[in-house]
Design an enzyme around this catalytic site. Structure first.
Site, PDB file in Angstrom:
ATOM      1  N   GLU A   1      54.944 -16.743-135.143  1.00 48.33           N
ATOM      2  CA  GLU A   1      53.532 -16.843-135.468  1.00 48.33           C
ATOM      3  C   GLU A   1      53.293 -16.151-136.804  1.00 48.33           C
ATOM      4  OE1 GLU A   1      50.750 -15.742-132.429  1.00 48.33           O
ATOM      5  OE2 GLU A   1      51.721 -16.965-130.897  1.00 48.33           O
TER       6      GLU A   1
ATOM      7  N   ASP B   1      44.955 -13.688-127.133  1.00 43.91           N
ATOM      8  CA  ASP B   1      44.031 -13.694-128.284  1.00 43.91           C
ATOM      9  C   ASP B   1      42.640 -13.229-127.849  1.00 43.91           C
ATOM     10  OD1 ASP B   1      46.011 -14.723-129.902  1.00 43.91           O
ATOM     11  OD2 ASP B   1      45.389 -16.799-129.624  1.00 43.91           O
TER      12      ASP B   1
HETATM   13 ZN   LIG Z   1      47.171 -16.868-130.585  1.00 41.80          ZN
END
Ligand SMILES: [Zn+2]
Length: 180
Positions: free
Chosen positions: A24, A92
């Site tokens: 990521e 998140d």
């Molecule tokens: Zn994420």
């Protein structure tokens, strides 16, 4: 709430996401109000960077100093989901420590980077509109002379399309996590 980026800024984010895949990618978005002025890529120091992101603390401090110098503030963060889509993951949502900023997510699961932005406050997710281009939002309508009726028709259809997108994206969201 809205994010207004230039094509170049959107491409910096997309390229960063592609370069760091399968990890990521993450970074800081600096600006004023909804206008983006700085995209600052940062290092992802998560223990499992393929599935999570954690912005390197030194990079975060450097970004803050850089923005402060330019009289800008953090208006958002971006990160990528190399194998997923642009919806916020449960992590998140849990780790959204800045409720007044936009969280932009680049989903790359189907090969093409697709972006969406969200406001995440108290485990509640609201879509944030993204406007890409040099022209300010709605400038195209001001440039072409339109009759009042045409303007109204365009506005209504745009509003309907936006509401439809909201409904669609909300209905696609995973169930809200239980608040401990
Ligand atoms: Zn994420």
């Amino acid at each position: 709430m809205m994010l207004w980026l230039t094509d170049e800024q959107a491409q910096i984010i997309a390229r960063h996401a592609q370069a760091d895949s399968p990890n990521e990618a993450c970074g800081v978005i600096g600006g004023v109000g909804s206008r983006v002025y700085e995209i600052i890529p940062t290092r992802n120091v998560a223990a499992n960077p393929q599935h999570h992101y954690r912005i390197d603390e030194q990079d975060m401090t450097n970004a803050l100093f850089k923005l402060q110098k330019a009289e800008l503030s953090i208006i958002g963060f971006y990160h990528s989901h190399p194998a997923g889509d642009f919806r916020p993951s449960l992590t998140d949502i849990e780790q959204a420590y800045y409720p007044d900023t936009a969280y932009m997510i680049v989903g790359m699961g189907d090969g093409t980077p697709r972006m969406a932005a969200w406001r995440i406050k108290n485990h509640e997710i609201t879509p944030v509109e993204i406007h890409v281009g040099f022209q300010p939002p709605n400038a195209s309508m001001e440039m072409t002379p339109l009759s009042k009726a045409q303007k109204t028709a365009i506005f209504v259809s745009a509003a309907l399309a936006f509401i439809f997108m909201l409904v669609l994206s909300l209905s696609l969201l995973p169930p809200a996590p239980a608040i401990p």
